[in-house]
Design a protein around this motif. Structure first.
Motif, PDB file in Angstrom:
ATOM      1  N   THR A  77       0.811  -1.291   0.236  1.00 19.30           N
ATOM      2  CA  THR A  77      -0.032  -0.028  -0.070  1.00 19.30           C
ATOM      3  C   THR A  77       0.860   1.243   0.012  1.00 19.30           C
ATOM      4  OG1 THR A  77      -0.091   0.250   2.428  1.00 19.30           O
ATOM      5  CG2 THR A  77      -1.887  -1.180   1.371  1.00 19.30           C
ATOM      6  N   LYS A  78       0.200   2.592  -0.275  1.00 16.02           N
ATOM      7  CA  LYS A  78       1.105   3.545  -0.246  1.00 16.02           C
ATOM      8  C   LYS A  78       1.535   4.042   1.364  1.00 16.02           C
ATOM      9  CE  LYS A  78      -1.864   6.368  -2.654  1.00 16.02           C
ATOM     10  NZ  LYS A  78      -2.451   7.462  -3.346  1.00 16.02           N
ATOM     11  N   THR A  79       0.726   3.461   2.288  1.00 12.76           N
ATOM     12  CA  THR A  79       0.968   3.788   3.492  1.00 12.76           C
ATOM     13  C   THR A  79       2.388   2.924   3.881  1.00 12.76           C
ATOM     14  OG1 THR A  79      -1.149   4.049   4.153  1.00 12.76           O
ATOM     15  CG2 THR A  79       0.428   3.501   5.999  1.00 12.76           C
ATOM     16  N   ASP A 121       8.528  17.992   9.689  1.00 15.22           N
ATOM     17  CA  ASP A 121       7.679  18.768   8.585  1.00 15.22           C
ATOM     18  C   ASP A 121       6.659  17.708   7.832  1.00 15.22           C
ATOM     19  OD1 ASP A 121       8.898  21.108   9.373  1.00 15.22           O
ATOM     20  OD2 ASP A 121      10.388  20.517   7.744  1.00 15.22           O
ATOM     21  N   LEU A 122       6.333  16.639   8.255  1.00 20.59           N
ATOM     22  CA  LEU A 122       5.664  15.512   7.702  1.00 20.59           C
ATOM     23  C   LEU A 122       4.268  15.772   8.254  1.00 20.59           C
ATOM     24  CD1 LEU A 122       7.511  12.284   7.458  1.00 20.59           C
ATOM     25  CD2 LEU A 122       7.567  13.941   5.861  1.00 20.59           C
ATOM     26  N   ASP A 166      -0.662  10.887   0.901  1.00 20.08           N
ATOM     27  CA  ASP A 166      -0.001  11.414  -0.318  1.00 20.08           C
ATOM     28  C   ASP A 166       0.965  12.904   0.021  1.00 20.08           C
ATOM     29  OD1 ASP A 166      -1.224   9.647  -1.985  1.00 20.08           O
ATOM     30  OD2 ASP A 166      -3.034  10.826  -2.446  1.00 20.08           O
ATOM     31  N   ALA A 167       0.517  13.695   0.920  1.00 19.67           N
ATOM     32  CA  ALA A 167       1.031  14.545   1.236  1.00 19.67           C
ATOM     33  C   ALA A 167       2.412  14.133   1.948  1.00 19.67           C
ATOM     34  CB  ALA A 167       0.456  15.693   2.006  1.00 19.67           C
ATOM     35  N   THR A 168       2.523  13.185   2.748  1.00 19.90           N
ATOM     36  CA  THR A 168       3.602  12.722   3.440  1.00 19.90           C
ATOM     37  C   THR A 168       4.641  12.240   2.376  1.00 19.90           C
ATOM     38  OG1 THR A 168       2.220  12.370   5.299  1.00 19.90           O
ATOM     39  CG2 THR A 168       4.413  10.991   5.137  1.00 19.90           C
ATOM     40  N   LEU A 169       3.902  11.519   1.400  1.00 15.96           N
ATOM     41  CA  LEU A 169       4.770  10.877   0.379  1.00 15.96           C
ATOM     42  C   LEU A 169       5.687  11.984  -0.231  1.00 15.96           C
ATOM     43  CD1 LEU A 169       3.007   7.882  -1.047  1.00 15.96           C
ATOM     44  CD2 LEU A 169       5.168   7.684   0.050  1.00 15.96           C
ATOM     45  N   ASP A 170       4.751  12.848  -0.785  1.00 16.42           N
ATOM     46  CA  ASP A 170       5.603  14.168  -1.563  1.00 16.42           C
ATOM     47  C   ASP A 170       6.520  15.021  -0.660  1.00 16.42           C
ATOM     48  OD1 ASP A 170       3.908  13.957  -3.440  1.00 16.42           O
ATOM     49  OD2 ASP A 170       2.424  15.490  -2.848  1.00 16.42           O
ATOM     50  N   LEU A 225       1.966   7.276  -8.823  1.00 18.83           N
ATOM     51  CA  LEU A 225       2.874   7.885  -8.011  1.00 18.83           C
ATOM     52  C   LEU A 225       4.224   7.963  -8.802  1.00 18.83           C
ATOM     53  CD1 LEU A 225       3.328   5.308  -4.596  1.00 18.83           C
ATOM     54  CD2 LEU A 225       3.014   7.971  -4.893  1.00 18.83           C
ATOM     55  N   PRO A 226       4.812   7.559  -9.976  1.00 15.17           N
ATOM     56  CA  PRO A 226       5.681   8.062 -10.843  1.00 15.17           C
ATOM     57  C   PRO A 226       5.413   9.440 -11.145  1.00 15.17           C
ATOM     58  CG  PRO A 226       4.942   5.639 -11.309  1.00 15.17           C
ATOM     59  CD  PRO A 226       4.166   6.141 -10.566  1.00 15.17           C
ATOM     60  N   ALA A 227       4.334   9.804 -11.254  1.00 17.88           N
ATOM     61  CA  ALA A 227       4.183  11.170 -11.833  1.00 17.88           C
ATOM     62  C   ALA A 227       4.481  12.227 -10.623  1.00 17.88           C
ATOM     63  CB  ALA A 227       2.782  11.509 -12.159  1.00 17.88           C
ATOM     64  N   ARG A 228       3.918  11.895  -9.373  1.00 22.07           N
ATOM     65  CA  ARG A 228       4.562  12.606  -8.198  1.00 22.07           C
ATOM     66  C   ARG A 228       5.966  12.641  -8.002  1.00 22.07           C
ATOM     67  NH1 ARG A 228      -0.954  13.076  -5.431  1.00 22.07           N
ATOM     68  NH2 ARG A 228       0.490  13.766  -3.452  1.00 22.07           N
TER      69      ARG A 228
END
Length: 441
Positions: free
Chosen positions: A88-90, A121-122, A150-154, A188-191
């Protein structure tokens, strides 16, 4: 006298097998891919993103570990994330957080209490726990909102660039088994591209074994990561390099191997890194202390491996649809053609229509049982699976015939009128195209 006694006891200890397989090859077990190692080091020092492709067990991880060891000695910061079990993304965020903290935080400050500052900052601050070996692991809150994930991954994607600037150091981020990320979250590749393209001080290394998928991600002009990394495809290890390695390891262990046996061993494996080490391991184990490994020893070791792996290969075989079995068995033959979808090949092996054979081939690609060699040719990368298929022609025992087309089989089957595939009599739909069994429609 006591010292002499101890020396004799040490001399009588059994020697350990000098070959290893299954794990990452480290230290003296790493067969020096001099050209690939030098190329990778030069590119990463320059901040070049890299895509390293090879079938499973071809030494991708061993190569990147050896590269990372050398880069760290040059004060390059290296973060390594193994994504094989990410679902998962998590879980991806947790694995990436752990890798970045381990690789980018100075060892003197790598304490659990410092993790909060590192990730302050996450949007989602991971919970830190200490593993039995003393290393920290990170866990995000269960049921976290996807927008926060998503914001955390960014933010995690941006963190290596910030660390590189703050510490004035080159950073390398390794994403092993990257295809898992593409599978669970195609966006995710685009992000990643949106962040990574502004990190000239960070080199990103993508490793993967599902080559057909990753080549599409990085070489298709419609994909976000198109042309964003230099492609390095790992091939077999050169015979002369492997032969010298095998001879040296035998000599160091008190046993020897004849030149003919070395040639025979490499003839079976063709320089496949993992499978050569595996066959060398089994061969060495069959040689008595002080004796030579011969071609007969190598042949016996192959038989022992096939016997050991039969249960695993049988489970693999049972999981395949009929057309997939036929295609895999045909590809195991020494005289396989350049194009497995050609009319002649499909007719010779009863693979049905082009579309039916193509679906079977895609399924085998997806599971990593076959890999493309060159433009059209396809091969089975697992040396011993290929040998097992040659020795165990599971569909060649004819005792029954299909009532529709008359083809011979070892088990009761029915013929799919839609794709020409054959399925087991107990299947209510075609295992290839899911068309309902005629008698059940």
């Amino acid at each position: 006298m006591r010292a002499v006694h101890l020396i004799r006891r040490r001399a009588q200890r059994p020697r350990t097998n000098p070959f290893h397989f299954g794990d990452v090859a480290l230290g003296e077990q790493f067969i020096d891919r001099t050209a690939e190692l030098g190329e990778l080091l030069g590119d990463l020092r320059s901040g070049q993103n890299m895509l390293v492709l090879a079938p499973r067990r071809f030494g991708k991880t061993s190569l990147i570990v050896a590269t990372a060891e050398r880069l760290r000695k040059e004060d390059v910061l290296v973060a390594y994330a193994d994504l094989l079990r990410v679902t998962t993304k998590t879980r991806f965020a947790e694995a990436l957080a752990a890798a970045l903290y381990d690789g980018l935080e100075p060892p003197v400050g790598r304490l659990v209490q410092r993790a909060a500052d590192f990730f302050r900052d996450l949007p989602l601050r991971p919970k830190v726990t200490v593993n039995p070996d003393g290393t920290p692991s990170f866990e995000l809150a269960a049921g976290a909102d996807e927008r926060d994930v998503d914001a955390t991954l960014d933010q995690l994607f941006a963190l290596p660039g910030a660390v590189a600037k703050r510490r004035s150091r080159r950073v390398v981020v390794v994403l092993d088994e990257f295809q898992e990320i593409v599978a669970i979250a195609p966006e995710l590749p685009a992000r990643m591209r949106a962040v990574f393209q502004f990190q000239p001080e960070v080199a990103h290394v993508y490793l993967g074994s599902r080559q057909h998928l990753l080549r599409r991600v990085f070489t298709d002009a419609n994909q976000p990561l198109y042309n964003s990394a230099k492609v390095m495809a790992l091939g077999p290890i050169a015979p002369e390099v492997f032969a010298a390695f095998i001879q040296e390891r035998y000599n160091a262990s008190g046993k020897t191997i004849t030149p003919e046996a070395t040639i025979a061993l490499l003839g079976y494996t063709n320089g496949h890194p993992h499978d050569t080490q595996k066959l060398a391991y089994f061969t060495w184990a069959l040689v008595p202390e002080g004796a030579d490994a011969t071609t007969e020893t190598v042949d016996a070791a192959v038989g022992q491996i096939l016997e050991t792996d039969t249960a695993r290969y049988t489970e693999l075989w049972d999981s395949l649809a009929t057309n997939q079995r036929r295609l895999l068995e045909a590809l195991a033959k020494p005289d396989r053609p350049a194009n497995p979808l050609s009319d002649a090949f499909r007719r010779a092996h009863r693979l049905g229509s082009y579309a039916s054979a193509d679906r079977a081939l895609d399924a085998l690609f997806e599971r990593g049982y076959v890999e493309r060699v060159g433009r059209d040719a396809v091969a089975i990368p697992d040396v011993f699976l290929r040998l097992w298929l040659q020795e165990e022609p599971a569909t060649s025992i004819v005792s029954l015939v299909c009532g529709t087309c008359g083809a011979g089989f070892a088990v009761p089957v029915w013929h799919c009128p839609d794709c020409d595939n054959h399925s087991h009599q107990d299947d209510i739909e075609c295992g290839n195209c899911h068309h309902p069994r005629p008698s059940a429609s």
